[in-house]
Design a protein around this motif. Sequence first.
Motif, PDB file in Angstrom:
ATOM      1  N   LYS B 181      42.720  39.648  53.130  1.00  0.00           N
ATOM      2  CA  LYS B 181      41.825  39.623  51.650  1.00  0.00           C
ATOM      3  C   LYS B 181      41.029  40.838  51.977  1.00  0.00           C
ATOM      4  O   LYS B 181      40.785  41.818  51.118  1.00  0.00           O
ATOM      5  CB  LYS B 181      40.759  38.376  52.004  1.00  0.00           C
ATOM      6  CG  LYS B 181      40.055  38.402  50.491  1.00  0.00           C
ATOM      7  CD  LYS B 181      39.170  36.858  50.932  1.00  0.00           C
ATOM      8  CE  LYS B 181      37.898  37.020  50.019  1.00  0.00           C
ATOM      9  NZ  LYS B 181      36.923  36.121  50.200  1.00  0.00           N
ATOM     10  N   THR B 202      51.865  33.687  50.261  1.00  0.00           N
ATOM     11  CA  THR B 202      51.913  33.740  48.678  1.00  0.00           C
ATOM     12  C   THR B 202      53.346  33.563  48.282  1.00  0.00           C
ATOM     13  O   THR B 202      53.550  32.813  47.290  1.00  0.00           O
ATOM     14  CB  THR B 202      51.450  35.065  48.198  1.00  0.00           C
ATOM     15  OG1 THR B 202      52.138  35.851  48.639  1.00  0.00           O
ATOM     16  CG2 THR B 202      49.989  35.215  48.417  1.00  0.00           C
ATOM     17  N   ASP B 221      50.015  29.175  46.499  1.00  0.00           N
ATOM     18  CA  ASP B 221      48.722  29.699  45.910  1.00  0.00           C
ATOM     19  C   ASP B 221      47.671  29.132  47.014  1.00  0.00           C
ATOM     20  O   ASP B 221      46.498  29.586  46.784  1.00  0.00           O
ATOM     21  CB  ASP B 221      48.359  29.168  44.269  1.00  0.00           C
ATOM     22  CG  ASP B 221      47.482  30.169  43.984  1.00  0.00           C
ATOM     23  OD1 ASP B 221      47.655  31.269  44.125  1.00  0.00           O
ATOM     24  OD2 ASP B 221      46.737  29.571  43.142  1.00  0.00           O
ATOM     25  N   PHE B 222      48.011  28.585  48.204  1.00  0.00           N
ATOM     26  CA  PHE B 222      47.302  27.701  48.871  1.00  0.00           C
ATOM     27  C   PHE B 222      46.134  28.835  49.448  1.00  0.00           C
ATOM     28  O   PHE B 222      45.071  28.712  49.682  1.00  0.00           O
ATOM     29  CB  PHE B 222      47.727  26.971  49.821  1.00  0.00           C
ATOM     30  CG  PHE B 222      48.347  25.798  49.314  1.00  0.00           C
ATOM     31  CD1 PHE B 222      47.995  24.803  48.751  1.00  0.00           C
ATOM     32  CD2 PHE B 222      49.945  25.625  49.631  1.00  0.00           C
ATOM     33  CE1 PHE B 222      48.612  23.657  48.189  1.00  0.00           C
ATOM     34  CE2 PHE B 222      50.614  24.699  49.021  1.00  0.00           C
ATOM     35  CZ  PHE B 222      49.929  23.633  48.288  1.00  0.00           C
ATOM     36  N   ARG B 224      45.333  31.889  48.767  1.00  0.00           N
ATOM     37  CA  ARG B 224      44.671  32.466  47.711  1.00  0.00           C
ATOM     38  C   ARG B 224      43.264  31.555  47.489  1.00  0.00           C
ATOM     39  O   ARG B 224      41.934  32.003  47.465  1.00  0.00           O
ATOM     40  CB  ARG B 224      44.934  32.733  46.450  1.00  0.00           C
ATOM     41  CG  ARG B 224      46.076  34.157  46.372  1.00  0.00           C
ATOM     42  CD  ARG B 224      46.321  34.744  45.287  1.00  0.00           C
ATOM     43  NE  ARG B 224      47.141  35.788  45.486  1.00  0.00           N
ATOM     44  CZ  ARG B 224      48.503  35.714  45.260  1.00  0.00           C
ATOM     45  NH1 ARG B 224      49.284  34.528  44.798  1.00  0.00           N
ATOM     46  NH2 ARG B 224      49.053  36.794  45.334  1.00  0.00           N
ATOM     47  N   GLU B 225      43.763  30.305  47.341  1.00  0.00           N
ATOM     48  CA  GLU B 225      42.613  29.290  47.291  1.00  0.00           C
ATOM     49  C   GLU B 225      41.734  29.311  48.410  1.00  0.00           C
ATOM     50  O   GLU B 225      40.534  29.199  48.309  1.00  0.00           O
ATOM     51  CB  GLU B 225      43.314  27.734  47.072  1.00  0.00           C
ATOM     52  CG  GLU B 225      42.435  26.808  46.706  1.00  0.00           C
ATOM     53  CD  GLU B 225      42.895  25.359  46.490  1.00  0.00           C
ATOM     54  OE1 GLU B 225      44.214  25.545  45.960  1.00  0.00           O
ATOM     55  OE2 GLU B 225      42.066  24.453  46.452  1.00  0.00           O
ATOM     56  N   PHE B 226      42.243  29.371  49.626  1.00  0.00           N
ATOM     57  CA  PHE B 226      41.502  29.456  50.804  1.00  0.00           C
ATOM     58  C   PHE B 226      40.679  30.568  51.033  1.00  0.00           C
ATOM     59  O   PHE B 226      39.429  30.790  51.221  1.00  0.00           O
ATOM     60  CB  PHE B 226      42.365  29.326  51.920  1.00  0.00           C
ATOM     61  CG  PHE B 226      41.549  29.778  53.271  1.00  0.00           C
ATOM     62  CD1 PHE B 226      40.575  28.556  53.703  1.00  0.00           C
ATOM     63  CD2 PHE B 226      41.606  30.648  54.214  1.00  0.00           C
ATOM     64  CE1 PHE B 226      39.810  28.713  54.977  1.00  0.00           C
ATOM     65  CE2 PHE B 226      40.972  30.967  55.168  1.00  0.00           C
ATOM     66  CZ  PHE B 226      40.085  29.813  55.593  1.00  0.00           C
ATOM     67  N   ARG B 228      39.345  32.097  48.559  1.00  0.00           N
ATOM     68  CA  ARG B 228      38.321  32.023  47.670  1.00  0.00           C
ATOM     69  C   ARG B 228      37.251  30.886  47.956  1.00  0.00           C
ATOM     70  O   ARG B 228      36.080  31.283  47.994  1.00  0.00           O
ATOM     71  CB  ARG B 228      38.754  31.430  46.295  1.00  0.00           C
ATOM     72  CG  ARG B 228      38.244  31.893  45.007  1.00  0.00           C
ATOM     73  CD  ARG B 228      38.976  31.653  43.654  1.00  0.00           C
ATOM     74  NE  ARG B 228      39.750  30.348  43.677  1.00  0.00           N
ATOM     75  CZ  ARG B 228      41.015  30.233  43.531  1.00  0.00           C
ATOM     76  NH1 ARG B 228      41.553  31.420  43.182  1.00  0.00           N
ATOM     77  NH2 ARG B 228      41.613  29.090  43.495  1.00  0.00           N
ATOM     78  N   THR B 229      37.695  29.887  48.495  1.00  0.00           N
ATOM     79  CA  THR B 229      36.891  28.641  49.049  1.00  0.00           C
ATOM     80  C   THR B 229      36.409  28.762  50.436  1.00  0.00           C
ATOM     81  O   THR B 229      35.269  28.179  50.718  1.00  0.00           O
ATOM     82  CB  THR B 229      37.244  27.268  48.498  1.00  0.00           C
ATOM     83  OG1 THR B 229      38.614  27.120  49.200  1.00  0.00           O
ATOM     84  CG2 THR B 229      37.870  27.124  47.393  1.00  0.00           C
ATOM     85  N   ASP B 231      37.771  26.744  52.532  1.00  0.00           N
ATOM     86  CA  ASP B 231      37.875  25.245  52.848  1.00  0.00           C
ATOM     87  C   ASP B 231      39.233  25.243  53.275  1.00  0.00           C
ATOM     88  O   ASP B 231      40.036  24.618  52.600  1.00  0.00           O
ATOM     89  CB  ASP B 231      37.186  24.234  51.716  1.00  0.00           C
ATOM     90  CG  ASP B 231      37.018  23.093  52.355  1.00  0.00           C
ATOM     91  OD1 ASP B 231      37.707  22.779  53.632  1.00  0.00           O
ATOM     92  OD2 ASP B 231      36.718  22.158  51.585  1.00  0.00           O
ATOM     93  N   SER B 234      40.190  20.728  52.996  1.00  0.00           N
ATOM     94  CA  SER B 234      40.723  20.105  52.018  1.00  0.00           C
ATOM     95  C   SER B 234      42.061  20.733  51.377  1.00  0.00           C
ATOM     96  O   SER B 234      42.675  20.070  50.531  1.00  0.00           O
ATOM     97  CB  SER B 234      39.625  20.213  50.906  1.00  0.00           C
ATOM     98  OG  SER B 234      39.650  21.536  50.514  1.00  0.00           O
ATOM     99  N   ILE B 235      42.313  21.867  51.609  1.00  0.00           N
ATOM    100  CA  ILE B 235      43.795  22.297  51.214  1.00  0.00           C
ATOM    101  C   ILE B 235      44.873  21.640  51.875  1.00  0.00           C
ATOM    102  O   ILE B 235      45.888  21.269  51.367  1.00  0.00           O
ATOM    103  CB  ILE B 235      43.608  23.951  51.497  1.00  0.00           C
ATOM    104  CG1 ILE B 235      42.771  24.654  50.460  1.00  0.00           C
ATOM    105  CG2 ILE B 235      45.108  24.195  51.239  1.00  0.00           C
ATOM    106  CD1 ILE B 235      42.655  25.976  50.912  1.00  0.00           C
TER     107      ILE B 235
END
Lengths: 284, 263
Positions: B181, B202, B221-222, B224-226, B228-229, B231, B234-235
């Motif tokens: 990132k 990705t 997308d996991f 990118r989600e990580f 961002r969050t 967490d 939960s993913i």
Amino acid sequence: MSNVIETTGVVVRAETDQPKTVEMNGFGVGERNTLVISFATAVALIGTWWLIARLGLVPRLFLPTPQEVATQLGAVYRDGYAGASLGEHISASLFRIATAAAIAIAAGIPIGLLMGLNRWAKGIFDTPIEFYWPLPPLAYLPLMIIWLGIGETSKVTLLVLAMFAPICLSAQAGVRALPIERVNAARSLGARPWQLLVSIVLPSALPEILTGIRIALGVGWGTLVAAELIASNRGIGYMIMSASQFLATDVVFVGIGIIAACAFAFSAAVRLLEATLVPWKGKS
Amino acid sequence: MLKVDHASVYFRTRDGRTVHALDRVSLDIPDNSFVVALGASGCGKSTLLNAIAGFLPLSSGTITLDGRPVMRPGADRGVVFQKDTLLPWKSVVDNVALGLQFTGTPKAQRRTRAEELLFLVGLKDFAKAFPYELSGGMRQRVGIARALAADPDVLLMDEPFGALDSLTREQMQELLVSIWKTTGKRIFFITHSIEEALFLGTQLVVMSPRPGRIVARFELDFVREFARTGDARSIKMAPEFASLREEIRTILHGSDEIRSAAE
């Protein structure tokens, strides 16, 4: 009866407040110091020698006592022996060994590395090295004298030949032990061939090379005496040779002691070099 | 864009047989992507990475990086190996600066850069340590910092966390995502762990052995989600994650059965 088993941490405190430190059991000798053991062995050997001489188990002529050798060392130091002072004998021998070592190292390392890296170099140099390396130096010493005369050149050349092979072969072995991943890593970091040689190959081979130098110095001292036996008027080997002709056993002992001391000092120097240059040896 | 186009590799074994290690593999690694190759051992994923790195020539096909054909190893493709390949005679900071040393960067400058990167991988207090004083996870972090120091266009990672324990492995995955990132580097990552592949990529390509080839591709997308969050739990607990994991497991086992049926 209880359902929950409670455990409490127990802290044991020794009187001194110093915890007992432990470390991994190694294998082989490792880094543990052997100095005291070696020193005790030396004392025991000299003690045995002294005892045998003292009890008269062996005639004086064959085995002088330690005191006699010490006295003789003093005499040789004061008056010299066989037409030269002790310092001249020692420096003549040291000069030959040092010159030969410098030449053998300067030639042996690059040629050995090249032999490890290049098929042509390996093929070309293998033939002469494998041919001459097992020969005893005394066998080709006459040739050296016929070709190069009785001066320093023939003696130094003889020593260079004797010392070159172990250094060259160890450098070659060092290259062969180099992991390909280390080379690939350096290449993918943009190393050019020359940088690969200087920054990766040479340091990787250094532990083996230093071992080779130690062996070479040992071989060198052995060959030196042989070289000085013939056609010289200076040097520790020459001193021993002329003393033996007069059955001066104590001087022979003095000579042997000096060679042993010099060889030990050289070996210690290389070990010191190892400790400074490759402290990582065996740890990666 | 790093483009692998119909790459095939044949090896000759010691007893003279020919092994088809890679069969017409095509793969794009676009900017900012995190491409993960997943497969059992022998599926050609390391062969593919070695070819991209330039350690191995192709039997046929092409590999280009931003239009330039890949011929040999170079500083434009940083590699992190499974086995750590740090130089035991150099301190951590000098190991990281190795690539800069090869490009002739002045000493003070490469020190500064190496220290920045050590900060990035969380090892700023270990600059003066030697590799043999570090744990496996720390060594791999040094390896990542070293690969980043040369500022490569793409980072190639060959099962870099394969030898680590599962706790360290998860920490390293999260660290890698934060590095990805922060630096925006393209990453090509090899693993045999389904979970790791799903969490990091990705884009995920599933490979199958004999001959090594790509049997499935997924857009994910996991990661990118990580990013961002932050967490991870939960993913990995999410139902989509679990169903994809099962789907990929079926593919991997399925290709196994097809092969044994053919034999």
